[in-house]
Write an enzyme that holds these catalytic residues in place. Structure first.
Site, PDB file in Angstrom:
ATOM      1  N   GLU A  35      47.779 -11.160  45.415  1.00 20.21           N
ATOM      2  CA  GLU A  35      47.335 -12.533  45.714  1.00 20.21           C
ATOM      3  C   GLU A  35      46.466 -13.142  44.613  1.00 20.21           C
ATOM      4  OE1 GLU A  35      47.255 -12.321  50.562  1.00 20.21           O
ATOM      5  OE2 GLU A  35      45.441 -11.661  49.544  1.00 20.21           O
TER       6      GLU A  35
HETATM    7  C1  ACM Z   1      47.040  -7.697  51.004  1.00 23.29           C
HETATM    8  O1  ACM Z   1      47.165  -7.709  52.243  1.00 23.29           O
HETATM    9  N1  ACM Z   1      46.579  -8.749  50.361  1.00 23.29           N
HETATM   10  C2  ACM Z   1      47.408  -6.529  50.236  1.00 23.29           C
END
Ligand code: ACM
Ligand code: ZN
Length: 568
Positions: free
Chosen positions: A361
């Protein structure tokens, strides 16, 4: 007088003889053996072994640590202090622990319980530890209510070994800080379930939790936030409460030693290049734009932080959830130096072969407008920001390889260029895991459906506490029936799947009590999939029957658990 002496004498003889005849002929059925994860092979035998004040233990000296653990476990459950025996005498009420090359699997063991003796054999200390866990479960689950103070273990012959090498659980201590007592209990739960990896998520936008000697502000500044949003993102106000905490390096060493006694490996996660708000608040030069004020969700800034920003402070620890745009600058030398120094301290603290460096992310918005990042892309002939991300991950991977470590990253590390030697944690479903396994990389399967334990655990959510995005449900049954080896993989590709893992993210989970509620009994279902062979694990109703008795282990440990599957 003479009579009294005789009575006393015969009482002594009786208690020493353990009244074997009584226990030799007790009949059992399969329902008396409620072990989770289910052993590979279990025979129902006649008779019960009685633990009492005359029970002794004989063991190989190489198993001293495990023997101490068995002794303290028996003491905690029965209050008897068993003695140590220097020879293996079958005529006695004796538990023996031995290493044996006849056991082939690294973590395998055999456990034979007869009316007069218990024999444990294992190839390694790990196997002996798992045999003790099985014995402990048998002892706890066969206790009647109210407890009779008679401690009987049903006779059996068990041959057991795990299905997967990696049987993990992740705890996010970045969003909420959990003290070392809870961390130890989390490790105890891992051990109870014959799992062997504690993935410790230590850094986040909302809190940095590990002391780094070279960069003290990471914990002076980054370990604290002045408030937390109330309600599900986007929340409507701040609770204005200071929250935080961190683990000193001494505490980390204490936890690593504790985990090692329970044969649990700790894989620390230092997430990069995204999820770095707390590090940036501590050392603003890590950002592409140190002079830009941290973007906060307007209506959920704490009063204290408003004051800080009004006074000219630019970077603050995040107080709300979600994915944040202020990430590490991947174009400046200083970022690389900083993180190499951080990772050097982390690598020295944790004996694990693997270090998790996140990679998930990471928004690329800042990189697209950052002159340093753009220059780095040009100079290194990178195609775009995706390749900048993989170049960053590759750099840190090479650095850790040089320290004898390997990296694990979330499945985003598959984007851009390949990172050789990297192990992939497949979380956005199993697709990333399939791709990585096919290209020869090691994989840990932790697809958010069903392995994210911050999601709802039942479909009817009316009485459930707030969860992330209202996601789920990931029910006990979903977890139990899920096959972590996708049919797209050939047998040899499947060998790249090291194992599976349950993840407890904690945006909405602020207390140990609530954490336990989300963990149990779902973690118990994960453990059976992780340990037990495929053919044994598809009868959910049978699992549920065992689970209903197995829950005595939760009660014994005084941990909270969700009651949904125990209702009828
Ligand atoms: C995640 O759940 N951002 C690995
Ligand atoms: Zn930059």
């Amino acid at each position: 007088m003479k009579n009294t002496v005789l009575i006393i004498l015969s009482l002594v003889v009786l208690s020493c003889s353990n009244n074997y005849d009584t226990y030799k002929s007790i009949d059992h059925s399969l329902a008396d053996y409620n072990i989770i994860p289910k052993p590979s092979h279990l025979e129902v035998l006649k008779g019960s072994f009685k633990i009492d004040e005359n029970t002794s233990i004989y063991s190989d000296s190489l198993l001293n640590t495990e023997t101490d653990y068995l002794e303290s476990t028996l003491k905690a459950i029965t209050n008897f202090s068993v003695t140590r025996s220097t020879k293996k005498d079958d005529s006695k009420n004796i538990i023996s622990l031995e290493l044996s090359d006849n056991i082939k699997a690294e973590e395998g063991y055999t456990l034979e319980v007869l009316y007069n003796k218990i024999d444990i054999k294992a190839k390694t200390t790990k196997g002996a530890f798992y045999a003790i866990e099985t014995l402990k479960q048998l002892l706890i689950t066969t206790q009647t209510e109210p407890e009779t103070q008679e401690y009987l273990i049903p006779a059996t012959r068990i041959l057991d070994e795990p299905r997967f090498a990696h049987r993990g659980m992740m705890l996010d201590t970045g969003r909420y800080f959990y003290d070392i007592e809870f961390v130890k209990q989390f490790i105890d739960l891992i051990a109870l379930h014959k799992m062997n990896v504690f993935h410790w998520h230590l850094t986040e936008d909302q809190g940095w939790r590990i002391e780094i000697k070279k960069y003290p502000k990471l914990t002076e500044v980054g370990a604290w936030r002045n408030g937390t949003e109330i309600g599900r993102t986007p929340g409507d106000k701040s609770d204005n409460k200071k929250h935080g905490g961190f683990y000193s390096q001494d505490q980390i060493k204490e936890i690593v030693a504790y985990a090692s006694l329970k044969h649990v490996t700790i894989i620390p996660e230092i997430d990069m290049p995204g999820h770095n708000g707390a590090a940036i608040a501590s050392y603003p030069y890590l950002s592409c734009f140190p002079e830009e004020v941290t973007k906060m969700n307007d209506n959920i800034i704490s009063e204290k932080t408003k004051e800080l920003l009004d006074s000219g402070v630019k970077k603050v620890v995040q107080e709300s959830w979600g994915i944040k745009a202020d990430v590490l600058c991947a174009g400046k030398e200083s970022t690389y130096t900083f993180y190499e120094n951080v990772l050097a301290e982390v690598a020295a603290l944790f004996p694990s072969k693997y270090i998790h460096i996140g990679g998930d992310e990471c928004l690329k918005d800042n990189w697209k407008r950052c002159p340093h990042c753009q220059e780095f892309i040009k100079e290194n002939n990178l195609k775009d920001e995706e390749e900048l991300q993989s170049s960053f991950i590759n750099h840190m991977s090479d650095f850790l390889n040089g320290k004898g470590k390997k990296i694990i990253g979330w499945d985003e590390i598959l984007e851009g260029k390949v990172t050789p030697n990297a192990t992939v944690m497949s979380w956005r479903g199993v697709t990333g895991g399939i791709q990585a396994a096919k290209q020869g990389q090691e994989v840990i399967m932790t697809p958010r459906e069903p392995y994210y334990l911050d999601y709802y655990q039942v479909a009817d959510t009316i009485n459930e506490p707030l969860t992330v995005g209202g996601r789920g449900p990931n029910t006990v049954e979903d977890i139990y029936l899920f096959n972590p080896l996708p049919s797209e993989l050939t047998e040899s590709e499947s060998k790249n799947i090291l194992g599976i893992q349950g993840n407890l993210w904690t945006e909405y989970i602020s207390t140990p009590n609530y954490a336990e509620y989300m963990l149990l009994p779902r973690m118990t279902a994960i453990s059976e999939v992780a340990w037990s062979k495929e053919s044994d694990k598809k009868d959910y109703e049978e699992f549920l029957q065992r689970l209903k008795v197995f829950k005595k282990n939760y009660i014994k440990m005084d941990v909270n658990y969700a009651k949904h599957v125990f209702k009828d």
